[in-house]
Design an enzyme around this catalytic site. Structure first.
Site, PDB file in Angstrom:
ATOM      1  N   CYS A  42       0.842  -1.207   0.000  1.00 23.76           N
ATOM      2  CA  CYS A  42       0.000   0.000   0.000  1.00 23.76           C
ATOM      3  C   CYS A  42       0.876   1.256   0.000  1.00 23.76           C
ATOM      4  O   CYS A  42       1.994   1.258   0.504  1.00 23.76           O
ATOM      5  CB  CYS A  42      -0.906   0.003   1.229  1.00 23.76           C
ATOM      6  SG  CYS A  42      -2.092   1.367   1.251  1.00 23.76           S
ATOM      7  N   ASP A  44       0.354   3.781   1.717  1.00 21.39           N
ATOM      8  CA  ASP A  44       0.295   4.361   3.066  1.00 21.39           C
ATOM      9  C   ASP A  44       1.706   4.699   3.590  1.00 21.39           C
ATOM     10  O   ASP A  44       2.594   3.846   3.583  1.00 21.39           O
ATOM     11  CB  ASP A  44      -0.385   3.351   4.004  1.00 21.39           C
ATOM     12  CG  ASP A  44      -0.761   3.947   5.335  1.00 21.39           C
ATOM     13  OD1 ASP A  44       0.135   4.494   6.023  1.00 21.39           O
ATOM     14  OD2 ASP A  44      -1.951   3.879   5.705  1.00 21.39           O
ATOM     15  N   ARG A  46       2.881   4.958   6.390  1.00 26.05           N
ATOM     16  CA  ARG A  46       3.333   4.243   7.590  1.00 26.05           C
ATOM     17  C   ARG A  46       3.887   2.857   7.268  1.00 26.05           C
ATOM     18  O   ARG A  46       4.459   2.200   8.139  1.00 26.05           O
ATOM     19  CB  ARG A  46       2.168   4.102   8.580  1.00 26.05           C
ATOM     20  CG  ARG A  46       1.590   5.436   9.026  1.00 26.05           C
ATOM     21  CD  ARG A  46       0.235   5.246   9.697  1.00 26.05           C
ATOM     22  NE  ARG A  46      -0.748   4.680   8.756  1.00 26.05           N
ATOM     23  CZ  ARG A  46      -2.000   4.348   9.094  1.00 26.05           C
ATOM     24  NH1 ARG A  46      -2.411   4.502  10.347  1.00 26.05           N
ATOM     25  NH2 ARG A  46      -2.824   3.864   8.192  1.00 26.05           N
ATOM     26  N   HIS A  98      -2.106  -4.157   4.958  1.00 25.15           N
ATOM     27  CA  HIS A  98      -1.872  -3.713   6.343  1.00 25.15           C
ATOM     28  C   HIS A  98      -3.181  -3.392   7.036  1.00 25.15           C
ATOM     29  O   HIS A  98      -4.134  -2.934   6.402  1.00 25.15           O
ATOM     30  CB  HIS A  98      -0.933  -2.494   6.364  1.00 25.15           C
ATOM     31  CG  HIS A  98      -1.540  -1.244   5.811  1.00 25.15           C
ATOM     32  ND1 HIS A  98      -2.014  -0.223   6.617  1.00 25.15           N
ATOM     33  CD2 HIS A  98      -1.787  -0.859   4.539  1.00 25.15           C
ATOM     34  CE1 HIS A  98      -2.493   0.741   5.844  1.00 25.15           C
ATOM     35  NE2 HIS A  98      -2.378   0.394   4.583  1.00 25.15           N
ATOM     36  N   CYS A 101      -5.965   0.059   7.048  1.00 26.65           N
ATOM     37  CA  CYS A 101      -5.779   0.561   5.683  1.00 26.65           C
ATOM     38  C   CYS A 101      -6.956   1.460   5.301  1.00 26.65           C
ATOM     39  O   CYS A 101      -8.111   1.024   5.291  1.00 26.65           O
ATOM     40  CB  CYS A 101      -5.671  -0.615   4.710  1.00 26.65           C
ATOM     41  SG  CYS A 101      -5.408  -0.092   2.989  1.00 26.65           S
TER      42      CYS A 101
HETATM   43 CO    CO Z   1      -3.448   1.118   2.988  1.00 25.89          CO
END
Ligand code: CO
Length: 216
Positions: A42, A44, A46, A98, A101
């Site tokens: 992803c 993302d 993080r 994850h 998400c």
């Molecule tokens: Co995500």
């Protein structure tokens, strides 16, 4: 908060740190790449691919998008998979989802997300395929967790649908496909133990592109 200027200061420090452990570090990098892993995760911020795996530059080929989706009409991810398999000959393809998400969360809501609608529809399709199991989960947070995992599994299946992966695996025994999930809250990485060989067999009943035998 990191300022724009700090990025370039960080970069200088990073170069020094790399050189202090190996003076030839960048010279070696410039010779080419030979990673064993393709990581699809992803976007993302993080979920940092190399960091969470403890890998160095040159060790993993990376593709990231919202909710780690492998869509057959996405020329980007299809190019990444084909290049990684045919040219880099990676040994492992990992789809890493994850928990927490935002993409998966958004797909669970009844909301018009504009241009994101067709992208997130891939996750709604995962929900539809597993509706019975997901609807039976009372707790919304648990259902969210399970959808993250099922999405990883379905994206692994999408990887298996590609001719590149089927042909390479059937003739060379690589790459193997793995489904992982990263827990943002603990930092822990879990192997979902995706049954790669069984799934490939199942998939080939309908999506067989691994041989040149004409269909009956
Ligand atoms: Co995500």
């Amino acid at each position: 908060m990191t300022t724009y200027e700090q990025i370039f200061e960080n970069n200088k420090r990073w170069i020094e740190a790399k050189k202090s452990t190996d003076a030839q570090f960048f010279e070696k990098l410039s010779m080419g790449q030979n990673p064993d892993f393709l990581y699809i995760g992803c976007s993302d911020s993080r979920v940092t691919a190399e960091d969470l795996m403890g890998l160095q530059p040159g060790e993993v080929f990376v593709h990231r998008n919202i909710a780690n989706l492998i869509s057959n009409t996405d020329l980007n991810v299809m190019s990444v998979i084909n290049y990684a398999v045919d040219y880099l000959q990676v040994k492992h393809i990992v789809v890493c989802g994850h928990y927490f998400c935002g993409g998966v969360k958004a797909a669970m809501q009844s909301r018009d997300m504009g241009i994101l609608n067709p992208w997130l529809r891939n996750i709604r399709d995962v929900y539809r395929l597993h509706k019975e199991e997901l609807d039976a989960i009372q707790e919304e947070d648990q259902r969210y967790i399970r959808l993250v995992e099922l999405n990883v599994e379905e994206q692994c299946i999408n990887v298996l649908k590609t001719a590149a992966v089927q042909k390479a695996y059937l003739s060379n025994g690589i790459p193997k496909v793995h489904g992982w999930v990263f827990n943002v809250k603990t930092g822990e990485l879990t192997d979902l133990e995706f049954d790669f060989q069984q799934k490939l067999k199942d998939i080939q009943e309908i999506y067989n592109l691994g041989t040149n035998i004409p269909p009956k």
